[in-house]
Design an enzyme around this catalytic site. Structure first.
Site, short mmCIF file in Angstrom:
data_model
loop_
_atom_site.label_atom_id
_atom_site.label_comp_id
_atom_site.label_asym_id
_atom_site.label_seq_id
_atom_site.Cartn_x
_atom_site.Cartn_y
_atom_site.Cartn_z
N GLY A 1 3.20 -24.22 -33.83
CA GLY A 1 2.53 -24.35 -33.19
C GLY A 1 0.96 -23.72 -33.70
O GLY A 1 0.87 -23.69 -35.17
N ASN A 2 -0.15 -23.62 -32.85
CA ASN A 2 -1.22 -22.79 -33.39
C ASN A 2 -1.84 -21.78 -32.52
O ASN A 2 -1.17 -21.25 -31.41
CB ASN A 2 -1.97 -23.66 -33.28
CG ASN A 2 -2.68 -24.95 -32.55
OD1 ASN A 2 -3.56 -23.87 -31.07
ND2 ASN A 2 -2.35 -26.07 -32.28
N ARG A 3 -3.11 -21.64 -33.30
CA ARG A 3 -3.44 -19.85 -32.60
C ARG A 3 -4.43 -20.13 -31.08
O ARG A 3 -4.27 -19.46 -31.21
CB ARG A 3 -3.98 -19.00 -33.69
CG ARG A 3 -3.09 -18.65 -34.45
CD ARG A 3 -3.60 -17.07 -35.35
NE ARG A 3 -2.60 -17.16 -36.47
CZ ARG A 3 -2.73 -17.71 -37.78
NH1 ARG A 3 -3.97 -17.97 -38.48
NH2 ARG A 3 -1.64 -16.64 -38.64
#
Ligand code: CTP
Length: 429
Positions: free
Chosen positions: A240-242
């Site tokens: 995923g990412n932030r």
């Protein structure tokens, strides 16, 4: 009831609950709606087309072509103000989710530009089956509204979830939709009898006062993507990412306050829209975000693509948790679809497309390359290196990059960045 003068297509598929279609048609007609009924062949085993034709005062369509003549599903799809599929069997849900167009209901559904509501009915194990649930999730991701099943005694003699919602609740949900078209679905794309009377609100927070805002997006439909995507490695891990989705959610709220009808395709996040009218389509993966966005794009006047879409996903998702072994673990990643590029490719003359870019170096040059390769009208460029900008912050400092210009903005709250973006979009629409 806000159904007077509304044109409704009712699709009836083959379940014992098909008999309740008579009550729905009667209720709609009584409320002043014009109703055209479509039936699957299986539905005609449960209720006669003559009954529904008599009650609706219109011919009933049971096939895309009746002998010599072709029933124009495209015309019917465009005619309707809303389409209701009730009861929707497991088969019909599967066909709708996969575009298996072998009957009049699916043909009209695929051509329809109006809001679509579907009210499933089936036995509890059929309803609970992961395949059925996956189809329901897909249909919700495409922007359709689930009218949730009820709990109780089923035709099989078993008891549990799977009953068709009560006809009066279905009528109320349609009526509420026309009273407040943006509020048809909750945050999860689901409307249910239990929500009637409470108002179909997405959030508990009160909506901000909108009467002082310009209604310069009234009559416009805007698609917004926001948040991260999660690409599953196994049942417990993902890439995923932030991204928190804050920027896209601020855009969705602001556009709604300015009169737009907003579809927000939102990746996994703990944040949610505060405006009740935002139609939230929750998604998880880039492919789900892609499917929902493509399905909604042809209805939109503009799209603002604020999502941080994963460019890659694991080639396969393990069905069991990956166990550790000695030595390195090699992951093979494959490209995800590029939503912006695909919408840009398919962009009609009246449509406007806005993208975001996060560049660490040669920002303007890279943004211009993306602008032309993805057929964007402008790019909101932000640099991750500056204090107070980018993922997780409530503020951002951006530049708007077009083919000819670069416009610089101060560091400001994302809610104000949203206003700047919409001001620029209004100029283009
Ligand atoms: N975007 C998208 N679908 C993708 C990837 C990106 O819709 N699969 C959109 C983003 O929402 C954003 C814009 O495209 O509006 C960003 O462009 P992109 O070229 O993907 O940016 P980066 O991922 O930063 O690109 P690169 O790795 O090429 O720098």
């Amino acid at each position: 009831m806000s159904l007077a003068g509304k044109k409704i297509i009712l699709g009836v598929s083959g379940s014992i609950a098909a008999y309740k279609a008579a009550l729905i048609v009667r209720g709609l007609v009584k409320a002043g709606a014009e109703v055209k009924v479509l039936m699957t062949r299986a539905a005609t085993d449960f209720i006669s087309p003559l009954t529904l034709a008599t009650l609706s005062k219109n011919d009933v369509t049971t096939s895309v072509h009746d002998g010599e003549s072709w029933n124009n599903h495209v015309e019917l799809g465009l005619w309707a103000d809303a389409m209701l599929i009730s009861p929707a069997t497991a088969t019909t849900l599967g066909k709708m989710a996969s575009a298996i167009c072998d009957n009049a209901i699916v043909a009209v559904y695929l051509s329809a530009r109006c809001p679509v509501f579907f009210a499933p009915a089936m036995d509890l194990d059929m309803w609970a089956h992961p395949a059925t649930q996956r189809n329901v999730e897909l249909l919700k991701a495409y922007g359709n509204h689930l009218i949730d099943v009820g709990d109780g005694e089923l035709a099989s003699g078993l008891s549990g979830a799977g009953r068709l919602a009560e006809p009066e609740d279905i009528l109320q949900i349609l009526s509420d939709h026309f009273a407040d078209p943006g509020a048809a679905a909750g945050a999860d794309g689901r409307v249910g009898a239990q929500e009637i009377g409470k108002g179909l609100s997405v959030n508990a927070e009160p909506a901000p006062q909108t009467d002082q805002l310009p209604q310069d997006l009234a009559g416009k439909r805007i698609l917004i993507t926001a948040g991260p995507t999660y690409e599953d490695l196994d049942p417990v891990r993902y890439l995923g990412n932030r991204s928190t989705g804050r920027m896209g959610i601020a855009l969705a709220d602001a556009a709604t306050q300015r009169g737009a009808r907003v579809d927000l395709v939102l990746g996994p996040t703990t944040l949610s829209a505060t405006e009740e009218g935002v139609n939230v389509i929750p998604v998880r993966t880039a492919r789900e975000m892609h499917a929902a966005s493509v399905a909604l794009w042809h209805k939109a006047d503009a799209a603002v693509l604020a999502a941080a879409v994963a460019d890659y996903r694991p080639r396969s998702t393990a069905t069991q948790k990956i166990k550790k072994k000695d030595g390195p673990l090699r992951l093979e990643l494959v490209r995800n679809p590029d939503i912006a590029a695909e919408l840009g490719e398919d962009k009609k003359a009246h449509q406007r497309l806005v993208g975001f870019a996060l560049e660490t170096d040669n920002g303007i040059e890279n943004a211009r390359r993306k602008l032309s390769s993805k057929h964007l009208d402008f790019i909101v460029l932000n640099s991750p290196s500056e204090e107070g900008t980018g993922f997780g912050h409530t503020t951002n400092r951006v530049q708007f990059v077009t083919k000819e210009d670069v416009q610089d903005f101060e560091l400001k709250p994302k809610t104000e960045v949203a206003t700047d973006i919409l001001n620029a979009l209004v100029e283009l629409l």
